[in-house]
Write a protein that holds these residues in place. Structure first.
Motif, short mmCIF file in Angstrom:
data_model
loop_
_atom_site.label_atom_id
_atom_site.label_comp_id
_atom_site.label_asym_id
_atom_site.label_seq_id
_atom_site.Cartn_x
_atom_site.Cartn_y
_atom_site.Cartn_z
N SER A 50 85.14 8.46 37.64
CA SER A 50 86.49 8.90 38.00
C SER A 50 87.42 8.79 36.80
O SER A 50 87.38 7.82 36.05
CB SER A 50 87.03 8.09 39.19
OG SER A 50 87.10 6.74 38.88
N THR A 70 86.01 11.81 40.76
CA THR A 70 87.38 11.97 41.24
C THR A 70 88.36 11.99 40.06
O THR A 70 88.35 11.09 39.24
CB THR A 70 87.75 10.81 42.20
OG1 THR A 70 86.84 10.80 43.29
CG2 THR A 70 89.16 10.97 42.72
N LEU A 89 84.22 15.36 43.68
CA LEU A 89 85.04 16.02 42.67
C LEU A 89 86.48 16.18 43.14
O LEU A 89 87.19 17.09 42.70
CB LEU A 89 84.42 17.40 42.34
CG LEU A 89 83.09 17.34 41.62
CD1 LEU A 89 82.24 18.56 41.91
CD2 LEU A 89 83.31 17.19 40.13
N ALA A 92 89.36 16.88 40.64
CA ALA A 92 88.79 17.09 39.30
C ALA A 92 89.32 18.40 38.72
O ALA A 92 89.58 19.36 39.44
CB ALA A 92 87.28 17.12 39.35
N ASP A 93 89.48 18.44 37.41
CA ASP A 93 89.93 19.64 36.72
C ASP A 93 88.71 20.35 36.14
O ASP A 93 88.12 19.91 35.16
CB ASP A 93 90.91 19.28 35.61
CG ASP A 93 91.58 20.51 35.00
OD1 ASP A 93 91.07 21.64 35.21
OD2 ASP A 93 92.61 20.33 34.32
N LEU A 94 88.32 21.45 36.80
CA LEU A 94 87.18 22.25 36.38
C LEU A 94 87.63 23.59 35.82
O LEU A 94 86.83 24.52 35.71
CB LEU A 94 86.23 22.47 37.57
CG LEU A 94 85.50 21.21 38.04
CD1 LEU A 94 85.21 21.28 39.52
CD2 LEU A 94 84.23 21.03 37.25
N LEU A 109 84.96 19.27 46.83
CA LEU A 109 85.84 19.95 45.90
C LEU A 109 87.30 19.93 46.34
O LEU A 109 88.11 20.73 45.85
CB LEU A 109 85.38 21.40 45.70
CG LEU A 109 84.03 21.61 45.02
CD1 LEU A 109 83.60 23.07 45.11
CD2 LEU A 109 84.09 21.14 43.59
N ASP A 111 91.00 19.61 46.49
CA ASP A 111 92.05 19.56 45.46
C ASP A 111 91.53 19.73 44.03
O ASP A 111 92.25 19.44 43.07
CB ASP A 111 92.88 18.27 45.56
CG ASP A 111 93.60 18.15 46.89
OD1 ASP A 111 94.14 19.18 47.36
OD2 ASP A 111 93.61 17.05 47.46
N ALA A 112 90.30 20.17 43.88
CA ALA A 112 89.77 20.43 42.53
C ALA A 112 90.44 21.67 41.96
O ALA A 112 90.75 22.62 42.69
CB ALA A 112 88.26 20.62 42.57
N LYS A 113 90.66 21.66 40.66
CA LYS A 113 91.25 22.81 39.98
C LYS A 113 90.10 23.70 39.51
O LYS A 113 89.23 23.26 38.76
CB LYS A 113 92.11 22.34 38.81
CG LYS A 113 93.30 21.51 39.24
CD LYS A 113 94.04 20.96 38.03
CE LYS A 113 95.17 20.07 38.45
NZ LYS A 113 94.75 18.68 38.67
N LEU A 114 90.13 24.97 39.94
CA LEU A 114 89.02 25.88 39.69
C LEU A 114 89.50 27.21 39.12
O LEU A 114 89.03 28.27 39.52
CB LEU A 114 88.24 26.10 40.98
CG LEU A 114 87.58 24.85 41.56
CD1 LEU A 114 87.19 25.06 43.01
CD2 LEU A 114 86.37 24.47 40.74
N TYR A 139 87.96 27.87 48.30
CA TYR A 139 88.09 26.79 47.32
C TYR A 139 89.25 26.98 46.33
O TYR A 139 89.39 26.21 45.39
CB TYR A 139 86.77 26.60 46.56
CG TYR A 139 85.66 26.16 47.45
CD1 TYR A 139 85.62 24.86 47.95
CD2 TYR A 139 84.66 27.04 47.84
CE1 TYR A 139 84.60 24.45 48.81
CE2 TYR A 139 83.66 26.65 48.70
CZ TYR A 139 83.62 25.35 49.17
OH TYR A 139 82.61 24.95 50.02
#
Length: 142
Positions: A50, A70, A89, A92-94, A109, A111-114, A139
């Protein structure tokens, strides 16, 4: 708090013979700066990652199954063929990461940035192959 420093981890990676994979399964690398690291094929199964920074890292074929990522920074990371099954994740910033052929089965996923992420032939959390028409809205992929 990570078990090791960036310098110690990079020394461990450098000590691995060519063609072998580093094993960090179950390790605590929370918040560690691993920008630009080459962790091709690394075993990070169940690792605590994390807040770690993997931006621009080569994570091709790495095993992140059951890992806690995280809030990790994975921008521009190459995760082609990586195993992220059951990975956490959340947040996570992806952005701009390469996840082609990655396995994201049951990954969280939330709140992950995609943004501008590459998901060609990736297996999504629902177990199906990436389909922009189905998954982009689900997503928040932009």
């Amino acid at each position: 708090m990570a078990e090791f420093t960036r310098q110690q981890v990079l020394q461990m990676i450098a000590a691995v013979p060519v063609g072998s994979a580093i094993r960090f399964a179950g390790f605590d690398l929370t918040g560690l700066d691993l920008r630009w690291a080459n962790l091709t094929g690394a075993d990070l199964h169940g690792a605590r990652l994390s807040g770690a920074d993997f931006s621009w890292a080569n994570l091709t074929g790495a095993d992140f199954s059951w890992a806690n990522l995280t809030g990790a920074n994975l921008t521009y990371a190459n995760l082609t063929g990586a195993n992220l099954t059951y990975a956490d994740l959340i947040g996570a910033d992806l952005n701009r990461a390469k996840l082609a052929e990655a396995k994201l089965t049951r990954a969280n996923l939330s709140d992950a940035k995609l943004k501008e992420v590459s998901l060609r032939d990736a297996i999504m959390p629902d177990g199906t192959k990436y389909d922009p028409a189905k998954h982009d809205k689900q997503y928040g992929i932009k």
